[in-house]
Design an enzyme around this catalytic site. Structure first.
Site, short mmCIF file in Angstrom:
data_model
loop_
_atom_site.label_atom_id
_atom_site.label_comp_id
_atom_site.label_asym_id
_atom_site.label_seq_id
_atom_site.Cartn_x
_atom_site.Cartn_y
_atom_site.Cartn_z
N GLU A 16 0.81 -1.21 0.00
CA GLU A 16 0.00 0.00 0.00
C GLU A 16 0.85 1.27 0.00
OE1 GLU A 16 -0.46 -2.57 2.00
OE2 GLU A 16 -2.55 -3.24 1.85
N PHE B 167 -10.81 -7.56 14.61
CA PHE B 167 -9.76 -7.98 13.68
C PHE B 167 -9.49 -6.87 12.66
CE2 PHE B 167 -8.53 -10.14 9.65
CZ PHE B 167 -7.25 -10.51 10.07
N GLN B 168 -8.24 -6.49 12.51
CA GLN B 168 -7.79 -5.46 11.58
C GLN B 168 -8.47 -4.11 11.82
OE1 GLN B 168 -7.88 -7.16 7.56
NE2 GLN B 168 -5.78 -7.83 7.88
N LYS C 216 -17.33 -1.06 6.93
CA LYS C 216 -17.73 -2.11 5.99
C LYS C 216 -19.24 -2.17 5.81
CE LYS C 216 -16.91 -6.92 4.74
NZ LYS C 216 -16.19 -8.16 5.02
N MET D 63 24.12 9.15 2.29
CA MET D 63 23.98 10.45 2.93
C MET D 63 24.30 10.36 4.43
SD MET D 63 23.50 13.58 2.55
CE MET D 63 22.53 14.22 1.20
C1 LIG Z 1 12.35 5.87 5.53
C2 LIG Z 1 13.63 6.53 5.87
N1 LIG Z 1 14.49 5.94 6.73
C3 LIG Z 1 15.66 6.53 7.03
C4 LIG Z 1 16.01 7.73 6.47
C5 LIG Z 1 17.34 8.40 6.78
N2 LIG Z 1 18.17 8.47 5.59
C6 LIG Z 1 18.28 9.59 4.82
S1 LIG Z 1 19.23 9.38 3.47
C7 LIG Z 1 19.58 7.79 3.89
C8 LIG Z 1 20.47 6.95 3.04
C9 LIG Z 1 19.82 6.54 1.77
O1 LIG Z 1 20.64 5.57 1.17
P1 LIG Z 1 20.60 5.35 -0.38
O2 LIG Z 1 19.22 5.12 -0.83
O3 LIG Z 1 21.58 4.30 -0.74
O4 LIG Z 1 21.03 6.78 -0.95
P2 LIG Z 1 22.49 7.45 -1.00
O5 LIG Z 1 22.50 8.49 0.08
O6 LIG Z 1 23.51 6.40 -0.80
O7 LIG Z 1 22.54 8.07 -2.35
C10 LIG Z 1 18.94 7.45 5.08
C11 LIG Z 1 19.06 6.13 5.76
C12 LIG Z 1 15.07 8.32 5.59
N3 LIG Z 1 15.28 9.51 5.02
N4 LIG Z 1 13.91 7.69 5.29
#
Ligand SMILES: Cc1ncc(C[n+]2csc(CCOP(=O)(O)OP(=O)(O)O)c2C)c(N)n1
Ligand SMILES: [Mg+2]
Lengths: 97, 586
Positions: free
Chosen positions: B58, B120-121, B170, B485
């Site tokens: 979803e 449920f749910q 529902k 990042m």
């Molecule tokens: C759902 C979620 N979990 C954690 C984060 C924290 N976060 C920001 S950027 C990042 C790394 C993303 O890794 P990748 O997709 O490999 O991108 P890259 O920075 O390596 O280009 C994380 C864990 C986030 N923004 N969203």
């Protein structure tokens, strides 16, 4: 932006529907606005309820509190009734978004 | 709302009424996945003219509907069952709220008699989503379905757009009702103001004509309002520099000489400095987000603020506005053009010194990157070449991370609605499903998801949906085998202690094989000499989704950078390297 702590009283007309109290209370809590007192009661129109909210404005402006409240679709009008009854928002166009 | 559906006055189940209501609201497509509580609605969906795309999660439905909304400007629709189906929509709803996307979420709820019994749910999805829906509903009476759906679309698409959730019990779907699509909508508490006050426009024009260092600070609202043409007229009338935020990339052509680039944490030196040194910010549909302002108390210290936004609560929220214009930004700009002409006729400020300074910064500090010394692929170069080869009519989506920032920096955006990303929420996993929705909304456009190896592993299952439903998107995995990042922050602020950011994704998964298993074409590329031909190969495949595993250098970093919580004045162009301010006359 106001930094000193000031107490205001807002009179808020809301749709009388389930969940409306949660909407207003939730807004105050997630925006870190302080509710000091809260009273909810009926109006002559059974579809509308009146909330009287005591707000301690600290770190936010009263305008910001009112503007955020006004964004709730269930909120119909907001009056600042601090001290005496003084209309602040009710006569204004309703800036809902 | 204009036409009265032929079904009006007919007896039918609440479920059929729901589907007829969606048809009456001109829905052409929805993304969803059924379950017990919403099952009655799936029966009439089977016969409906509305295309229903069966997703694999979803969350994918929610982001796909968002991607669709962002390219078309129409409301996107997603649908899910109660409980876990509904909670899987929570992230897309939050995402849509943060980025002001008109999103409609329909969820099934347990029968009304069971509400409150931990059935449920059962999940209180209305309660859960109150903080990040523009409004939401729980419907227990089938007679209310058409009115609520009409209101939901009205609220989602007018004023500041945003998500609206409609939770339907529902039994309300199963009971009989008489369908009646409303002819008008009256909401006592909702009345967005779209036309600017004449006085505010006069004040705004006067403020602009008085300033000698104005900057257009352009936000995503300009794209939402379809105001890009008007924006360009206004900008060219004044001849002042422009910055476009992460949500506004494409609102003003990157190739335009007055464009200084993107401001903010990873903005250009010219854009960040333009805001810092300006004496006036002409703020259009932007909200002074912390990723743009840096440390708020030191943001644009000498600037007066003209703030035009449709949401009155944005005025003065983070920064005091000297002049505020609350209205649809397209109407605001349209009114401002003649008013400014008149004001400039009386007093034409000389902006030449200001423009000279900005242009000097722009040419001294262009965005750039170093090619890795070991001959491996540079992630910035990969993204730049994808942009150049696929052209400016291409729609790009991104995940969240370094690849997202590089995609915002190194692809040239010339048109609105060609850059889709999760700006306010920063939702990893947005890229693939948003690209799916974008392609459904713009089937003739090339759609590239620029994704991270981390992000891709969150939502790639929607490639199955794409493969089975003839939605041939292209995905570039910028595989730096890291949560890059986060790793960058560890490099800069945690002494290179790489706690839990190593994904080992050059070992597992095998992305091309994974793609092939999902019915896509899987490609990979790791040498610079193969780059262009791999992109061209991906461009040549248009009957199937394509996934390219670009195996890039892992230590590349995103520059410039304003570290979180610091002042924009402390912008770094490389590690421990500030711009040479002494050589700039500012
Ligand atoms: C759902 C979620 N979990 C954690 C984060 C924290 N976060 C920001 S950027 C990042 C790394 C993303 O890794 P990748 O997709 O490999 O991108 P890259 O920075 O390596 O280009 C994380 C864990 C986030 N923004 N969203
Ligand atoms: Mg990565």
């Amino acid at each position: 932006m106001t930094t000193s702590r000031r107490q205001h009283t807002l009179e808020v007309l809301v749709e009388n529907e389930p969940g409306v109290l949660a909407r207003v209370a939730g807004l105050f809590s997630r925006r870190a606005f302080n509710i000091e007192t809260l009273n909810v009661g009926p109006t002559e129109d059974s579809s509308i309820s009146k909330m009287v909210i005591g707000v301690a404005v600290e770190g936010h402006s009263l305008e910001q509190v009112i503007a955020q409240l006004d964004k709730l679709v269930s909120v119909i009008s907001i009056k600042d009734v601090t001290g005496k009854v003084k209309e602040v928002h009710d006569t204004q166009p309703d800036y809902q978004n | 709302m204009a036409h009265i559906p032929t079904a009006n006055g007919t007896a039918m189940t609440g479920a059929t009424s729901l589907v007829k209501s969606l048809e009456a609201a001109d829905v052409e497509v929805m993304f969803g996945l059924p379950g017990g509580a919403i099952l009655p609605a799936y029966d009439p969906i089977f016969d409906s003219s509305i295309r229903h795309i069966l997703v694999r999660h979803e969350q994918g439905a929610g982001h796909a509907a968002t991607g669709y909304a962002q390219v078309t400007g129409r409301a996107g629709v997603c649908i899910a069952t109660s409980g876990p189906g509904a909670t899987n929509l929570v992230t897309p709803l939050m995402d849509a709220a943060m980025d002001s996307v008109p999103l409609i979420a329909i969820t099934g709820q347990v029968p009304s008699a069971a509400i409150g019994t931990d059935a449920f749910q059962e999940a209180d999805i209305r309660g859960i989503t109150m903080p990040f829906t523009k409004h939401n509903y729980l419907v227990t009476d089938p007679d209310q379905i058409p009115g609520v759906i009409a209101e939901a679309f009205h609220i989602a698409t007018t004023g500041r757009p945003g998500p609206v959730l409609v939770d339907v019990a529902k039994d309300a779907l199963q009971k009989m009702t008489t369908f009646n699509w409303p002819t008008s909508i009256k909401l006592a508490g909702y009345n967005p103001k779209t036309t600017p006050d004449a006085q505010a426009i006069t004040d705004a024009a006067a403020l602009i004509a008085q300033s000698s260092k104005p900057v257009f600070y352009v936000g995503g609202g300009v794209i939402k309002a379809n105001a890009h043409k008007e924006l360009r007229q206004l900008v060219e009338l004044l001849g002042a520099p422009v910055v476009t935020t992460l949500m506004a990339r494409g609102a003003f052509p990157d190739s335009h000489p007055l464009h200084m680039g993107m401001p903010g944490m990873h903005g250009t030196v010219a854009a960040v400095t333009a805001l810092q040194k300006a004496d006036l910010l002409i703020t259009l549909g932007a909200r002074f987000d912390d990723r743009v302002t840096g440390k708020l108390s030191t943001f644009a210290p000498n600037a007066k603020i003209l703030h035009a936004d449709i949401d009155p609560a944005e005025i003065g929220k983070n920064r005091h506005a000297d002049v505020a214009v609350v209205a649809d930004v397209k109407e605001t700009i349209s009114a401002l053009i003649p008013a400014l002409k008149a004001a400039l006729a009386k007093n034409q400020p000389d902006l030449s010194a200001w423009l000279r300074q900005m242009n000097s910064l722009k040419s001294t500090y262009p965005l750039g990157f170093d090619q890795p010394e070991d001959g491996s692929l540079s992630p910035q170069h990969v993204i730049q070449r994808i942009g150049q080869i696929s052209g400016t009519d291409t729609i790009f989506t991104a995940g969240v991370g370094q690849h997202q920032m590089w995609a915002s920096q190194f692809i040239s955006y010339e048109h609105p609605r060609t850059w889709l990303n999760s700006g306010g929420a920063g939702t990893m996993g947005y890229g693939v499903p948003a690209a799916m929705g974008a392609k459904v909304g713009a089937p003739d456009a090339t759609v590239w998801a620029i994704d991270g190896d981390g992000c891709f592993q969150m939502t790639n299952q929607e490639l199955v949906t794409c493969a089975l439903n003839n939605i041939p998107i292209k995905v570039a995995i910028i595989n730096n085998e890291s949560l890059g990042m986060v790793r960058q922050w560890q490099t800069l602020f945690y002494e290179g202690r790489y706690s839990n950011t190593n994904l080992e994704s050059k070992r597992v998964p095998n992305f091309p094989m994974l793609a092939e298993s999902m019915g896509c074409v899987g490609l990979s590329c790791e040498r610079p000499e193969d780059l262009d031909k791999t992109i061209e190969k991906a461009m040549s495949i248009n009957d199937q989704p394509v996934v390219v595993d670009f195996r890039v250098h892992r230590d590349a970093m995103v520059w410039p950078m304003v570290a979180a919580g610091t002042s924009n004045d402390e912008i770094m162009i490389a590690r421990a390297t500030a711009p040479d301010w002494d050589s700039q006359e500012l």
